[in-house]
Scaffold this active site. Structure first.
Site, PDB file in Angstrom:
ATOM      1  N   ALA A  64       0.820  -1.206   0.000  1.00  0.00           N
ATOM      2  CA  ALA A  64       0.000   0.000   0.000  1.00  0.00           C
ATOM      3  C   ALA A  64       0.857   1.260   0.000  1.00  0.00           C
ATOM      4  O   ALA A  64       0.443   2.304  -0.507  1.00  0.00           O
ATOM      5  CB  ALA A  64      -0.922   0.000   1.214  1.00  0.00           C
ATOM      6  N   GLU A 104       0.861   3.491  -6.301  1.00  0.00           N
ATOM      7  CA  GLU A 104       0.463   2.865  -7.563  1.00  0.00           C
ATOM      8  C   GLU A 104       0.109   3.870  -8.641  1.00  0.00           C
ATOM      9  O   GLU A 104       0.268   3.626  -9.828  1.00  0.00           O
ATOM     10  CB  GLU A 104      -0.740   1.928  -7.334  1.00  0.00           C
ATOM     11  CG  GLU A 104      -0.425   0.645  -6.604  1.00  0.00           C
ATOM     12  CD  GLU A 104      -0.524   0.798  -5.092  1.00  0.00           C
ATOM     13  OE1 GLU A 104      -0.478  -0.215  -4.390  1.00  0.00           O
ATOM     14  OE2 GLU A 104      -0.638   1.951  -4.619  1.00  0.00           O
ATOM     15  N   ASP A 148      20.178  27.078 -34.875  1.00  0.00           N
ATOM     16  CA  ASP A 148      20.677  27.597 -36.137  1.00  0.00           C
ATOM     17  C   ASP A 148      19.929  28.880 -36.454  1.00  0.00           C
ATOM     18  O   ASP A 148      19.018  29.273 -35.732  1.00  0.00           O
ATOM     19  CB  ASP A 148      20.529  26.569 -37.259  1.00  0.00           C
ATOM     20  CG  ASP A 148      19.086  26.161 -37.510  1.00  0.00           C
ATOM     21  OD1 ASP A 148      18.219  26.546 -36.695  1.00  0.00           O
ATOM     22  OD2 ASP A 148      18.817  25.470 -38.500  1.00  0.00           O
ATOM     23  N   ASP A 160      18.218  21.137 -38.708  1.00  0.00           N
ATOM     24  CA  ASP A 160      17.364  20.714 -39.816  1.00  0.00           C
ATOM     25  C   ASP A 160      18.092  19.826 -40.812  1.00  0.00           C
ATOM     26  O   ASP A 160      17.470  19.142 -41.604  1.00  0.00           O
ATOM     27  CB  ASP A 160      16.789  21.928 -40.559  1.00  0.00           C
ATOM     28  CG  ASP A 160      17.871  22.909 -40.990  1.00  0.00           C
ATOM     29  OD1 ASP A 160      19.032  22.482 -41.145  1.00  0.00           O
ATOM     30  OD2 ASP A 160      17.556  24.093 -41.165  1.00  0.00           O
ATOM     31  N   ASP A 187      23.315  18.319 -38.621  1.00  0.00           N
ATOM     32  CA  ASP A 187      22.890  18.584 -37.246  1.00  0.00           C
ATOM     33  C   ASP A 187      22.575  17.308 -36.466  1.00  0.00           C
ATOM     34  O   ASP A 187      22.440  17.352 -35.235  1.00  0.00           O
ATOM     35  CB  ASP A 187      21.637  19.469 -37.244  1.00  0.00           C
ATOM     36  CG  ASP A 187      21.884  20.822 -37.866  1.00  0.00           C
ATOM     37  OD1 ASP A 187      22.942  21.409 -37.600  1.00  0.00           O
ATOM     38  OD2 ASP A 187      21.017  21.297 -38.620  1.00  0.00           O
ATOM     39  N   ASN A 191       0.004   8.672   0.816  1.00  0.00           N
ATOM     40  CA  ASN A 191       0.486   7.325   1.120  1.00  0.00           C
ATOM     41  C   ASN A 191       1.150   7.268   2.484  1.00  0.00           C
ATOM     42  O   ASN A 191       1.001   6.296   3.229  1.00  0.00           O
ATOM     43  CB  ASN A 191       1.460   6.853   0.035  1.00  0.00           C
ATOM     44  CG  ASN A 191       0.755   6.359  -1.203  1.00  0.00           C
ATOM     45  OD1 ASN A 191      -0.085   7.063  -1.750  1.00  0.00           O
ATOM     46  ND2 ASN A 191       1.066   5.158  -1.646  1.00  0.00           N
ATOM     47  N   ASN A 213      -5.552   4.145  -2.637  1.00  0.00           N
ATOM     48  CA  ASN A 213      -4.447   4.375  -3.576  1.00  0.00           C
ATOM     49  C   ASN A 213      -4.905   4.439  -5.020  1.00  0.00           C
ATOM     50  O   ASN A 213      -4.335   5.172  -5.842  1.00  0.00           O
ATOM     51  CB  ASN A 213      -3.399   3.266  -3.434  1.00  0.00           C
ATOM     52  CG  ASN A 213      -2.514   3.464  -2.213  1.00  0.00           C
ATOM     53  OD1 ASN A 213      -2.733   4.380  -1.434  1.00  0.00           O
ATOM     54  ND2 ASN A 213      -1.534   2.603  -2.052  1.00  0.00           N
ATOM     55  N   THR A 242      -9.088   7.457  -4.629  1.00  0.00           N
ATOM     56  CA  THR A 242      -9.008   8.823  -4.104  1.00  0.00           C
ATOM     57  C   THR A 242      -7.633   9.435  -4.302  1.00  0.00           C
ATOM     58  O   THR A 242      -7.454  10.634  -4.132  1.00  0.00           O
ATOM     59  CB  THR A 242      -9.377   8.853  -2.605  1.00  0.00           C
ATOM     60  OG1 THR A 242      -8.502   7.954  -1.893  1.00  0.00           O
ATOM     61  CG2 THR A 242     -10.806   8.408  -2.402  1.00  0.00           C
ATOM     62  N   ASP A 243      -6.628   8.624  -4.622  1.00  0.00           N
ATOM     63  CA  ASP A 243      -5.322   9.183  -4.956  1.00  0.00           C
ATOM     64  C   ASP A 243      -5.245   9.588  -6.423  1.00  0.00           C
ATOM     65  O   ASP A 243      -4.829  10.695  -6.755  1.00  0.00           O
ATOM     66  CB  ASP A 243      -4.211   8.153  -4.671  1.00  0.00           C
ATOM     67  CG  ASP A 243      -3.830   8.141  -3.201  1.00  0.00           C
ATOM     68  OD1 ASP A 243      -4.494   8.834  -2.416  1.00  0.00           O
ATOM     69  OD2 ASP A 243      -2.884   7.419  -2.854  1.00  0.00           O
TER      70      ASP A 243
END
Length: 930
Positions: A307, A311, A353, A661, A665, A727, A755, A758-759
């Site tokens: 827990a 996660e 450039d 470009d 490069d 956590n 986790n 509500t997280d």
């Protein structure tokens, strides 16, 4: 022309004792005469190689091809999503959960891992360019002279010593020394970065270390022939060509991990250590206190350790980067690798450039000097919009005969064509000549009408000796007249007259001095200067004779700066980001453009140096670092120089963004912390080796992407702050209850619910926080700063303790009301579960800013956060009222008094945090940091 005829099959020794193949490693072909080259390569300047000799050489040197870069397969993209330590930890947690017969927990964690992997996979897979870029730079066929006859052969069959025919509209099939050039112009932007075609010659170049752009008698693989025709002897094929050498450089460069990837790896290691310690401490503490038997404590410890792993962190991070990637795409910045989104936020140096990025890549006539009067021309690009002004007064072109004649010469001594179809404008030929056509159109002249009045009957192409182009025209009365454009010094030296009020008058020493001074003035203003002249031919005169030349005037033109580039560079300076310009221009022009853009000084106003490529030859690492320490502009630099400039800046601790470009490069783009390719004029090589593609080739879009990167990093810190404090509160709640000797206030599935529900929803919403007004007024963050600095760890710790404290308070009251056994314990556990859940949801408002109050006019700025709060509250209500969830989570519906306790305890952390922030602001300890 002298010929070298020793082409017998099997010949291996040249006149100087080296084989033709060994001679290809020679790097100064431009310094040799045509005869010396044919001797080295043992070939014939007119008949080419014998077919048998060519076949033998092909066996020895191999095909004229570049090794194809390995594609990044869909499988490798998918596997890369699981290389995070945190994802690995979650996979271990899944195995442990299934081993403990906790199928629901294991399945839930697997779902999180799967969602995270799919988001990352599909985002990167869609952005991935699944084509091999270097292979696209090769040419399928070549026109070659062998056995005295012209053949069309596969380009991969070319060998050193082959005689190749060059014609307009084709690509050069190998590197070679030019033997013959008739108006031959080659665009070498893929190698030099400069889009203006280069006029080629067959004459030797004296400088041994001449830059690629200055090797006017060489042609290079993959460059485009825009005009004229010619012949060349192949000097290098395959990996020995300039493009091939760049491919080797690319393969030698190891892709760098982004600061975010490094910091998340450090965070993963920290979490592993914390989880292991936590598991051991809780198991031993519970067992020693005799709370329950050892194996049950082991199960509790492992469950709590699982827990403790956030996660939602990988999914929230990936989602944040993916959403940032979508926002950047809407602002013309396409991200190819997700971590690059965040890397932009920590950039300290942008190496850019000039052509097309800081400028519009559209040559435009700015000034015309005739009759010793200056005419300014308005309008930019190839659109026929603009006026002629002298001082503040708009003038009519027809009122000045000298100005009309200058425009006529510019339009007729000219081989460029402009095609307009709707809003699309296409330039065929030299952009400089196209600018002369456009300025003539702005003056009201019609090129077709002029061509009828003065039909062309002859021409002398530009060459490096006389530095001019001459066209011969027939007048209506049968006279012949030459129109001339070229180097001001060259034309002025050969002129005896100049034009005054439409009449040719003798050119005095004072007049000559005036024109020389005007040339210097225009060149000093970063203008490309051309001189115009005319010569009436007498009978018996030959084309190009210098006598009787009338100097008409000067034309100053430039590739106009993008209007938004200067302000974007100023934003960078305010944000503590140094801009370094790397260009193929000469020092004077580069210095003036740097001055106009403000690149010639750093963010503290100190002047920066302008460095020529010659100063970078044979430097060791220490001297490279000295060279880049205080440089703002690098002129005439090579691909190796660009790569080493980036590397030297990185050794000094900078996070480097590199724009480019061309093929030249690509190595530096790959080496840079964030490689940025141009979407319009960028080659596939550049795009393939970049992290980001700017679809409008605009420097301002890069700055906008950097701002988004800073916003994204701030949002990542917000949800890390939120997730870790939540956590930690869960861990402290269970650990404290065990130490006190209480029953467990939270079941394992309740913690997992917190986790995953509500997280994650508030964390996702925090990822969508809008920008703070002053985000581009801060210095870039130090990439070595840990993602969890001590101040943030302290903040997370005391806020986690606060959330745990109110949860334990609510649990204690519940135990007091209902007891610690049976249904009473279930009610107390439900109270603790709901209190912790809602306090975490409300805590999301605290996490929006570490210093600012949540209750400002920005309270409702993030509608996603309010939506997440509503969703979480509804899910929590479902958790205690829906029978299925009640059975799974072991909850009961709270009574009204229990709801009052839950809501009161849940709001306490918001009040406490607001008071602490207020005290900090009053004490002057607050800051503008998120």
């Amino acid at each position: 022309m002298q010929k070298h005829t020793d082409t017998a099959s099997g010949s291996t020794e040249s006149e100087n004792g080296a084989s033709p193949e060994a001679a290809t490693k020679f790097d100064a072909w431009h310094t040799l005469s045509v005869d010396d080259i044919s001797g080295r390569l043992k070939t014939d300047q007119e008949d080419g190689l014998a077919s048998a000799e060519a076949a033998e050489r092909l066996k020895r040197v191999g095909p004229n091809s570049i090794a194809q870069a390995a594609e990044r397969s869909a499988f490798s993209i998918l596997i890369s999503q699981f290389k995070s330590l945190i994802v690995g930890l979650l996979l271990v947690a899944t195995v442990i959960a299934f081993a403990m017969n906790e199928q629901i927990e294991g399945a839930a964690i697997l779902v999180v891992i799967f969602i995270n992997a799919m988001i990352g996979f599909f985002t990167e897979w869609r952005a991935e360019q699944a084509l091999t870029a270097l292979q696209r730079q090769t040419v399928p066929v070549a026109h070659v002279v062998r056995d005295g006859h012209e053949h069309e052969i596969p380009a991969q069959d070319l060998v050193p010593g082959d005689l190749v025919v060059l014609s307009a509209g084709t690509r050069v099939p190998a590197d070679g020394r030019i033997l013959e050039a008739v108006r031959l112009q080659i665009e070498e932007a893929v190698l030099t970065g400069e889009s203006v075609p280069v006029t080629k010659t067959s004459e030797p170049i004296a400088e041994d270390d001449a830059a690629l752009g200055d090797r006017l008698n060489m042609a290079f693989l993959g460059t485009t022939i825009t005009d004229g025709r010619g012949r060349m002897l192949v000097t290098s094929t395959g990996s020995q060509t300039e493009v091939g050498k760049i491919g080797t450089l690319i393969n030698e460069v190891v892709a760098r991990t982004s600061p975010l990837e490094q910091q998340l790896a450090q965070l993963g290691r920290l979490i592993i250590g914390v989880v292991l310690v936590l598991c051991v401490v809780i198991v031993l503490a519970g067992w020693i206190r005799g709370t329950t038997d050892f194996w049950h404590m082991m199960e509790i410890g492992i469950s709590l350790a699982i827990a403790a792993v956030p996660e939602g962190l990988p999914a929230a991070t990936t989602m944040t980067l993916a959403l940032g990637m979508q926002r950047m795409a809407r602002t013309r910045a396409l991200i190819r690798r997700l971590p690059a989104v965040e890397t932009l936020g920590s950039v300290t140096v942008i190496c850019t450039d000039k052509t097309g990025t800081l400028t519009r890549n559209e040559m435009t006539v700015r000034t015309i000097v005739v009759d010793q009067r200056h005419y300014q021309v308005s309008g930019t690009g190839y659109e026929v919009e603009g006026t002629f002004q002298e001082g503040d007064q708009t003038v009519e072109v027809s009122a000045s005969e000298s100005l009309v004649r200058a425009l006529q010469i510019g339009m007729l001594c000219n081989d460029a064509a402009i095609e307009r179809e709707g809003d699309e404008t296409t330039v065929l030929g030299d952009p400089t000549e196209a600018a002369l056509v456009v300025v003539g159109e702005k003056g009201g002249l019609d090129r077709d009408v002029l061509a009828d009045q003065f039909p062309r009957i002859g021409e002398i192409p530009f060459n490096s000796d006389n530095k001019r182009m001459v066209t011969v025209h027939q007048t209506s009365d049968g006279q012949q007249i030459e129109f001339i454009k070229g180097s001001p010094g060259s034309l002025l030296a050969d002129s005896q007259h100049h034009l005054r009020d439409g009449q040719a008058v003798p050119l005095t020493s004072e007049d000559r001095k005036y024109w020389e001074e005007q040339n210097e003035v225009l060149a000093g203003a970063a203008l490309r200067v051309l001189a115009l002249g005319r010569r009436e031919r007498a009978e018996g005169d030959e084309e190009g004779e210098s006598g009787n030349l009338v100097f008409i005037g000067l034309v100053g033109m430039s590739d106009p700066l993008r209007e938004e580039a200067k302000s974007a560079i100023e934003v960078c300076r305010t944000a503590g980001i140094r801009t370094v310009m790397m260009t193929g221009d000469q020092q004077a022009t580069a210095g003036e453009i740097a001055r106009q853009l403000g690149i010639d000084r750093d963010h503290d106003g100190r002047p920066l140096r302008l460095v020529h490529g010659k100063e970078l030859v044979d430097l060791d690492d220490q001297r490279w670092e000295q060279a880049v320490a205080d440089a703002g502009v690098f002129a005439r630099v090579s691909p190796e120089h660009k790569l080493r400039i980036v590397a030297a800046l990185q050794r000094q601790g900078h996070v480097v963004a590199m724009t480019g470009d061309g093929v030249n490069d690509a190595p530096a783009l790959k080496e840079a912390d964030i490689g940025i390719a141009m979407g319009i004029k960028g080659t596939e090589v550049a795009k393939e080796n970049s992290d980001m593609v700017i679809t409008d080739d605009n420097f301002a879009s890069i700055v906008g992407a950097i701002e988004q990167g800073r916003i994204i990093y701030g949002n990542i810190i917000r949800f890390i702050h939120y997730l870790f404090s939540c956590n930690l509160s869960e861990v402290i709640t269970v650990f404290a209850a065990l130490m006190i000797g209480w029953p467990l206030p939270l079941a394992a599935l309740q913690i997992l619910w917190l986790n995953l529900i509500t997280d994650i929803f508030p964390a996702f919403a925090l990822a969508l926080e809008p920008s703070t007004p002053n985000i581009m007024k801060r210095r870039p963050r130090d990439p070595d700063t840990p993602i969890l600095p001590p101040r943030l760890i302290f903040l997370i710790t005391w806020e986690g303790l606060l959330l745990a404290a109110v949860t334990l308070l609510a649990f204690a009251v519940g135990l007091n009301w209902h007891g610690s056994e049976g249904d009473g314990l279930k009610r107390a556990t439900t109270i603790a579960f709901m209190t912790l859940a809602l306090s975490q949801v409300f805590h999301a408002f605290n996490a929006r800013s570490r210093n600012g109050s949540a209750f400002t006019r920005h309270l409702f700025a993030n509608a996603w956060l309010w939506g997440a709060v509503i969703i979480c509250v509804l899910l929590q209500l479902a958790a205690v009222h829906i029978p299925l969830l009640q059975r799974v989570l072991n909850t009961v519906p709270p009574t009204s008094s229990e709801w009052a306790l839950i809501v009161t305890c849940s709001l306490i952390p918001v009040a406490v945090v607001e008071i602490v922030k207020l005290v900090q602001r009053m004490a002057g300890k607050g800051s503008d940091q998120d």
